[in-house]
Motif scaffolding. Structure first.
Motif, PDB file in Angstrom:
ATOM      1  N   GLY A 171       0.836  -1.195   0.000  1.00  0.00           N
ATOM      2  CA  GLY A 171       0.000   0.000   0.000  1.00  0.00           C
ATOM      3  C   GLY A 171       0.872   1.247   0.000  1.00  0.00           C
ATOM      4  N   MET A 172       0.384   2.302  -0.620  1.00  0.00           N
ATOM      5  CA  MET A 172       1.199   3.505  -0.788  1.00  0.00           C
ATOM      6  C   MET A 172       1.555   4.157   0.544  1.00  0.00           C
ATOM      7  SD  MET A 172       1.993   3.772  -3.918  1.00  0.00           S
ATOM      8  CE  MET A 172       1.496   3.431  -5.620  1.00  0.00           C
ATOM      9  N   ALA A 173       0.628   4.139   1.502  1.00  0.00           N
ATOM     10  CA  ALA A 173       0.923   4.760   2.806  1.00  0.00           C
ATOM     11  C   ALA A 173       2.045   4.018   3.518  1.00  0.00           C
ATOM     12  CB  ALA A 173      -0.337   4.802   3.664  1.00  0.00           C
ATOM     13  N   GLN A 174       2.011   2.697   3.474  1.00  0.00           N
ATOM     14  CA  GLN A 174       3.070   1.933   4.120  1.00  0.00           C
ATOM     15  C   GLN A 174       4.395   2.074   3.362  1.00  0.00           C
ATOM     16  OE1 GLN A 174       3.880  -2.552   5.963  1.00  0.00           O
ATOM     17  NE2 GLN A 174       2.073  -2.207   4.747  1.00  0.00           N
ATOM     18  N   GLU A 175       4.330   2.174   2.052  1.00  0.00           N
ATOM     19  CA  GLU A 175       5.556   2.460   1.288  1.00  0.00           C
ATOM     20  C   GLU A 175       6.194   3.761   1.775  1.00  0.00           C
ATOM     21  OE1 GLU A 175       5.671   2.455  -2.941  1.00  0.00           O
ATOM     22  OE2 GLU A 175       4.631   0.528  -3.155  1.00  0.00           O
ATOM     23  N   ARG A 176       5.376   4.824   1.925  1.00  0.00           N
ATOM     24  CA  ARG A 176       5.927   6.110   2.383  1.00  0.00           C
ATOM     25  C   ARG A 176       6.499   5.986   3.786  1.00  0.00           C
ATOM     26  NH1 ARG A 176       1.248   7.904  -0.382  1.00  0.00           N
ATOM     27  NH2 ARG A 176       0.050   7.965   1.556  1.00  0.00           N
ATOM     28  N   TRP A 177       5.809   5.228   4.658  1.00  0.00           N
ATOM     29  CA  TRP A 177       6.312   5.001   6.025  1.00  0.00           C
ATOM     30  C   TRP A 177       7.674   4.314   5.976  1.00  0.00           C
ATOM     31  CZ3 TRP A 177       7.102   0.031   8.026  1.00  0.00           C
ATOM     32  CH2 TRP A 177       7.399  -0.049   9.383  1.00  0.00           C
ATOM     33  N   ARG A 237      10.447   0.778  -6.116  1.00  0.00           N
ATOM     34  CA  ARG A 237      10.403   2.005  -5.301  1.00  0.00           C
ATOM     35  C   ARG A 237      11.056   1.780  -3.941  1.00  0.00           C
ATOM     36  NH1 ARG A 237       5.132   2.441  -7.803  1.00  0.00           N
ATOM     37  NH2 ARG A 237       4.120   1.428  -6.012  1.00  0.00           N
ATOM     38  N   ILE A 238      10.788   0.634  -3.344  1.00  0.00           N
ATOM     39  CA  ILE A 238      11.351   0.363  -2.018  1.00  0.00           C
ATOM     40  C   ILE A 238      12.854   0.123  -2.108  1.00  0.00           C
ATOM     41  CG2 ILE A 238      11.390  -1.391  -0.198  1.00  0.00           C
ATOM     42  CD1 ILE A 238       8.298  -1.487  -0.542  1.00  0.00           C
ATOM     43  N   THR A 239      13.292  -0.648  -3.103  1.00  0.00           N
ATOM     44  CA  THR A 239      14.720  -0.906  -3.255  1.00  0.00           C
ATOM     45  C   THR A 239      15.474   0.386  -3.569  1.00  0.00           C
ATOM     46  OG1 THR A 239      14.142  -3.093  -4.132  1.00  0.00           O
ATOM     47  CG2 THR A 239      16.407  -2.373  -4.393  1.00  0.00           C
ATOM     48  N   GLN A 240      14.932   1.187  -4.495  1.00  0.00           N
ATOM     49  CA  GLN A 240      15.563   2.470  -4.818  1.00  0.00           C
ATOM     50  C   GLN A 240      15.566   3.377  -3.594  1.00  0.00           C
ATOM     51  OE1 GLN A 240      16.790   3.271  -8.204  1.00  0.00           O
ATOM     52  NE2 GLN A 240      17.924   4.589  -6.789  1.00  0.00           N
ATOM     53  N   GLY A 241      14.526   3.245  -2.757  1.00  0.00           N
ATOM     54  CA  GLY A 241      14.437   4.064  -1.556  1.00  0.00           C
ATOM     55  C   GLY A 241      15.584   3.829  -0.597  1.00  0.00           C
ATOM     56  N   TRP A 242      15.948   2.556  -0.375  1.00  0.00           N
ATOM     57  CA  TRP A 242      17.060   2.346   0.552  1.00  0.00           C
ATOM     58  C   TRP A 242      18.399   2.700  -0.097  1.00  0.00           C
ATOM     59  CZ3 TRP A 242      15.119  -3.185   0.140  1.00  0.00           C
ATOM     60  CH2 TRP A 242      15.955  -4.016  -0.604  1.00  0.00           C
ATOM     61  N   VAL A 243      18.492   2.579  -1.432  1.00  0.00           N
ATOM     62  CA  VAL A 243      19.714   3.013  -2.113  1.00  0.00           C
ATOM     63  C   VAL A 243      19.862   4.526  -2.003  1.00  0.00           C
ATOM     64  CG1 VAL A 243      20.859   3.193  -4.350  1.00  0.00           C
ATOM     65  CG2 VAL A 243      19.765   1.041  -3.686  1.00  0.00           C
ATOM     66  N   ASP A 244      18.780   5.271  -2.300  1.00  0.00           N
ATOM     67  CA  ASP A 244      18.839   6.731  -2.259  1.00  0.00           C
ATOM     68  C   ASP A 244      19.091   7.253  -0.850  1.00  0.00           C
ATOM     69  OD1 ASP A 244      18.335   6.718  -4.961  1.00  0.00           O
ATOM     70  OD2 ASP A 244      16.210   7.264  -4.779  1.00  0.00           O
ATOM     71  N   ALA A 245      18.565   6.556   0.149  1.00  0.00           N
ATOM     72  CA  ALA A 245      18.741   7.000   1.536  1.00  0.00           C
ATOM     73  C   ALA A 245      20.111   6.632   2.103  1.00  0.00           C
ATOM     74  CB  ALA A 245      17.645   6.388   2.407  1.00  0.00           C
TER      75      ALA A 245
END
Length: 533
Positions: free
Chosen positions: A354-360, A408-416
């Motif tokens: 879900g998009m909300a949990q993705e943002r979390w 999106r999640i994988t890129q998220g931890w790479v970008d962070a």
């Protein structure tokens, strides 16, 4: 190299006040001379379901029990008389319960299935405690638990094990006993804690060794009954009493392959034939799940909604992002199973958590300063293509059915700049060790994380000691696979995470020993699994 037991942590006194969920009313008095059950001897223990703890914080941990003298009673109330019970609890610095640091009284009532959740506060960070409960003249078993280290501390080591998928009929819960014998600091359960089926409707290839009691779980009474049957198992009780647990559900706690408001088969039976009926079923499953798990008040269900995604910090060593990949997902694309060339799985608007949990989750990556960021989640994360050539055959129930969401999640931890991302997975009844990439079709693309997948405790029976997935040849990032029941044991330090895949040769017998089928290491700041055994 196999992991050995860590040195027991030591610490000083615990202090401070504790918060109790409820205070007993005058009707809650339970002298030993008053029968606990509708028809039972006063000597029958109400602690047939054992004790548990969970969700440790630096100053607190949840303590749990649920009263029952007849665990599989059809009404789901464990044979207890319909009245409140005063349940006394205490927490101590020693297993003999001589150095009690706090105690209190809480009320157990029929409307909560006679479950008790206590959230003590003011405990000392990063140390062992022991706890127990009392009703009248009856004492519960003593459980061991542990508080998390203080947020600024870097503990020397965390012994963490994780497990999933315990189908009661398919085998004995010996793997839980072996897990408990390792004396972990923390246990993660990644779902399919119980199964919803009526007896003999889900057959193991190696034969069912025992039966479910009651009907398929569709209402509060039957979910309570099923949870109680599982909780009656002594090996599961031992694992709960050994260490605090972090739990999340998968599908069988409600209904196979459910997705948000959508059941597996919408026309299969009366309880799934409309959205409204399925949502009502889900609400009752959530209520029973909360009653039977050591969860905090933040997870109390609100009708058909229950928030179980949450974060736990183990000092500066590790942050555990516990996810819910069922409650908020878009319905599976192209059916629930393995499908060839499903274009819908590439839809950018669809999400598994879900998009909300993705943002979390992405916000958690941005804020994290932990040495290790661990995602505790349910379904296969790495790409697994079962066809050679340009076509894809992948599972729609896992992350392959939600490709942009995974990216999106994988890129998220790479970008962070997450220092050491590790995904933990259950669901598939096999051990796996996987490298994670942003682009799985480019074998030269960098490894950006690791996935550790635990086999089942019992589901699908004994398995084979020589099996290896044929899909590994088509997916070089899949590094290891095995098909015996068991769990995964880890030791986490600031320098590395050591991983043992623990397997049992049989779950259709009750005394099988566990052995290490493979071992890997993950090194701080380095991407990719290093096999050591």
């Amino acid at each position: 190299m196999e992991i050995t037991r860590r040195t027991v942590l030591s610490g000083g006194a615990a202090a401070g006040a504790l918060t109790v969920l409820a205070a007993p009313g005058s009707a809650a008095g339970t002298p030993a001379t008053r029968p606990l059950a509708r028809s039972a001897s006063p000597r029958v223990s109400p602690f047939e379901l054992g004790v548990a703890s969970g969700d440790p914080l630096p100053d607190s941990v949840v303590l749990w029990t649920r009263l029952a003298v007849d665990p599989t009673a059809e009404d789901g109330l464990g044979g207890m008389a319909r009245r409140p019970y005063a349940v006394r609890w205490e927490i101590a610095r020693d297993p003999q319960m001589r150095r009690v640091v706090e105690r209190g009284v809480v009320e157990a009532r029929a409307e909560s299935g006679y479950a008790v959740h206590v959230e003590p506060r003011g405990l000392q960070a990063g140390r062992e405690y022991w706890y127990r409960f009392r009703v009248g003249g009856h004492l519960s078993p003593v459980g061991r638990t542990m508080t998390a280290p203080a947020r600024h501390e870097m503990p020397a080591v965390l012994a963490m094990s994780f497990a999933s998928c315990s189908q009661y009929e398919h085998g004995y819960f010996t793997a839980y006993r072996r897990l408990a014998q390792d004396q972990p600091d923390l246990v993660l359960h990644l779902g399919d804690y119980q199964y919803e089926y009526t007896k003999q409707s889900y057959l193991s290839p190696t034969g069912n060794v025992r039966d479910h009691d009651g009907p398929e779980t569709v209402d509060l009474a039957s979910y309570r009954q099923r949870h109680a049957q599982y909780k009656s198992d002594p090996d599961l009780q031992l694992a709960h009493a050994t260490a605090p647990w972090l739990v999340v559900w998968d599908d069988h706690e409600v209904d196979n392959n459910w997705a948000d408001d959508v059941p597996e088969n919408s026309d299969a039976a009366q309880w799934n034939d409309t959205t409204a009926r399925f949502v009502r079923r889900r609400a009752q499953a959530f209520q029973a799940y909360y009653e039977n798990m050591p969860l905090r008040r933040a997870s109390v269900p609100r009708g058909a909604d229950m928030k179980i995604y949450r974060r736990l910090h183990w000092g500066r060593l590790a942050t555990f992002h516990m996810m819910d990949t069922r409650h908020y997902r878009d319905d599976q694309a192209c059916g629930d199973g393995w499908t060839i060339d499903c274009d819908e799985r590439l839809d950018e608007t669809r999400s598994l958590p879900g998009m909300a949990q993705e943002r979390w989750l992405l916000d958690g990556f941005e804020r994290s300063r932990a040495r290790w960021d661990v995602l505790g989640q349910q379904v296969f994360f790495a790409e697994q293509d079962a066809l050679a050539g340009p076509s894809y055959r992948t599972s729609m129930d896992g992350w392959d059915g939600y490709v942009p969401s995974r990216r999106r999640i994988t890129q998220g931890w790479v970008d962070a700049g997450v220092r050491n991302p590790v995904v933990l997975t259950g669901d598939v009844h096999k051990h796996w060790a996987n490298d994670l990439r942003l682009d799985y079709q480019d074998t030269d693309s960098p490894v950006v994380g690791s996935e550790l997948v635990c086999s089942s405790i019992t589901s699908t029976g004994n398995g084979s000691p020589t099996w290896q997935s044929p899909n590994m040849a088509l997916n070089p990032h899949l590094r290891f696979s095995a098909d015996q029941r068991g769990y995964v044991r880890t030791a986490i330090t600031k320098e590395k995470m050591s991983v043992d895949y623990r397997s049992l040769p049989s779950v259709t017998t009750t005394d099988a020993a566990a052995y290490t089928q493979a071992s890997f290491e993950l090194h701080d700041g380095q991407r990719g699994l290093q096999r050591t055994r």
